[in-house]
Design an enzyme around this catalytic site. Structure first.
Site: not given
Ligand code: HSE
Length: 431
Positions: A18, A47, A131, A134, A138, A203, A207
């Site tokens: 990213v 960094g 933003e 999540v 989107i 994960d 969210k």
């Molecule tokens: N690993 C996540 C996914 C993306 O497969 O959507 C990062 O949150």
């Protein structure tokens, strides 16, 4: 661009998938981003944890001294894309203390220490925007926090993990089993070599906590999210769903209960094919929001990946820079409602129950009696298979988790039941 523009200096923590896209776009689109922000945007420091060269980032910007970024008096905005809890938490708190606005994509951190971080940002009168945390590109955070701020959200259901959606899509469309598709997803780079955070739902749970907090103006942490992943979903479940014109999706759900509590959970759900979320395939994400005045809304797009996530970060950067240019701050987090979390045992759903039973007279009656003994009403029963072992698929009417668990225990101990194969929650008209 106006020659009298302020210069806003940016420090970035992290330069992975990213971060490298953020740096690339900041350089290639600098003029437009500056024109839209009302200030000249300059990436000053990046960094990283180990001092390796990064393609497209001038090596003079790169430092392994992360602390020097959050304390640099010339840096106005810190973008955190390193992930993990520490040192990200300490560095963000330090940046805020030093009056820097912060943009982060770190869902795990916000779903664990959000309250502390948002309070610190409020006290220091700086922005803390997220933003990208999540569903990648989107624009769901801003939509819920600002566009829907005048409405009463009643429920949010999201496909917020691309890896699991990819796996479930392939199982459904190609009839392959979980392990086989997971291996392919790893080879394609969609799934991590350690896929636990995705396939076990952690994960998505982070969210879900953020979406629930926003929707219901309360602080919700990841520990409060009930979480079940997809590793137990079998091809037989997927095929049974298909026969009922339904699909299985991993959903993050946040809803307000009749007791005015928040039910927040991540688990597989069987959805009718006609539901808008059912058509969300492969690695795509979507969030379906129900609110009193607006009704139903759906937000769809790419939930992960370098450039899509960078798009969300740069949108935050333009917003935060505008605030800086005009010496103000944007919306802070709103947790005035302070609602409790509903115990999972009280949450009500319809259930799909798949079991193998002896195929002889009286079996169906005994099974139905067991459901009735827990006050669970049956909507439909399908039987397949011939010989001494038959497969029964039962779809119930709405029942509490506690009743369903008790019923499953009783079913499993019945002599006529060979095995209780699965219980999956059902949403909408699946029969
Ligand atoms: N690993 C996540 C996914 C993306 O497969 O959507 C990062 O949150």
């Amino acid at each position: 661009m106006d020659a009298g523009f302020k210069t806003i200096s940016i420090g970035m923590l992290g330069a992975g998938v990213v971060g490298s896209q953020v740096a690339r776009l900041l350089q290639s689109d600098r003029q437009e981003l500056s024109d839209r922000s009302g200030a000249l945007l300059v990436l000053k420091k990046v960094g990283v944890r180990s001092n390796t060269a990064r393609d497209g980032i001038d090596s003079s910007m790169i430092t392994t001294d992360l602390h020097s970024i959050v304390t640099d008096p010339e840096i106005n905005i810190v973008i955190e894309v390193m992930g993990g809890i520490e040192p990200a938490r300490t560095l963000i708190l330090e940046a805020i203390k030093n009056k820097k606005s912060v943009i982060t994509a770190n869902k795990a951190l916000l779903a664990t220490h959000g309250h502390e971080l948002f309070n610190a940002a409020d006290a220091a009168k700086v922005d803390l925007y997220y933003e990208a945390a999540v569903a990648g590109a989107i624009p769901i955070i801003r939509s819920m926090r600002e566009s829907l701020a005048g409405d009463q959200i009643t429920r949010v259901m999201g496909i917020v993990n691309g890896t699991t959606n990819y796996i479930l899509t392939k199982m459904h469309e190609e009839g392959r089993d979980f392990k086989d598709v997971l291996k392919e997803a790893q080879a394609l780079g969609y799934a991590e070599s350690d896929p636990t955070a995705d396939v076990d739902g952690h994960d998505a749970a982070a969210k879900a906590a953020l979406l629930a907090g926003l929707a219901f103006h309360s602080t919700v942490t990841i520990d409060e999210v009930y979480c079940e992943g997809i590793s137990k979903i079998s091809i037989e479940d997927v095929n049974a769903a298909k026969r009922m014109n339904a699909v299985i999706k991993l959903l993050a759900i946040a809803e307000i209960t009749v007791k005015d509590e928040i039910s927040v959970r991540v688990h597989p759900v069987m959805l009718p094919s006609s539901h808008p979320l059912a058509s969300v395939r492969d690695v795509f994400n979507a969030i379906y929001v129900e609110s009193e005045a607006a009704g139903e809304l759906m937000f769809y797009g790419r939930g992960a990946g370098g450039a899509p996530t960078a798009s969300a970060i740069l949108g935050d950067l333009v917003a935060v820079t505008r605030h800086r240019a005009y010496s103000t701050v944007g919306y802070g987090e709103s947790d005035y409602a302070d609602l409790d979390i509903a115990p999972m045992s009280e949450v009500k759903s319809q259930f799909f129950v798949r079991l193998h039973v002896a195929d002889k007279s009286g079996v169906l009656a005994s099974i139905a009696q067991t459901f009735a003994s827990e006050n669970i009403s049956i909507q439909t029963v399908h039987q397949a298979g011939i010989g001494k072992d038959a497969e029964l698929v039962v779809v119930t009417h709405s029942a509490s988790e506690a009743s369903l668990i008790a019923c499953m225990g009783k079913l499993a101990s019945m002599e006529i039941v060979t095995k209780v194969e699965a219980a999956i929650r059902v949403e909408g008209a699946v029969a």
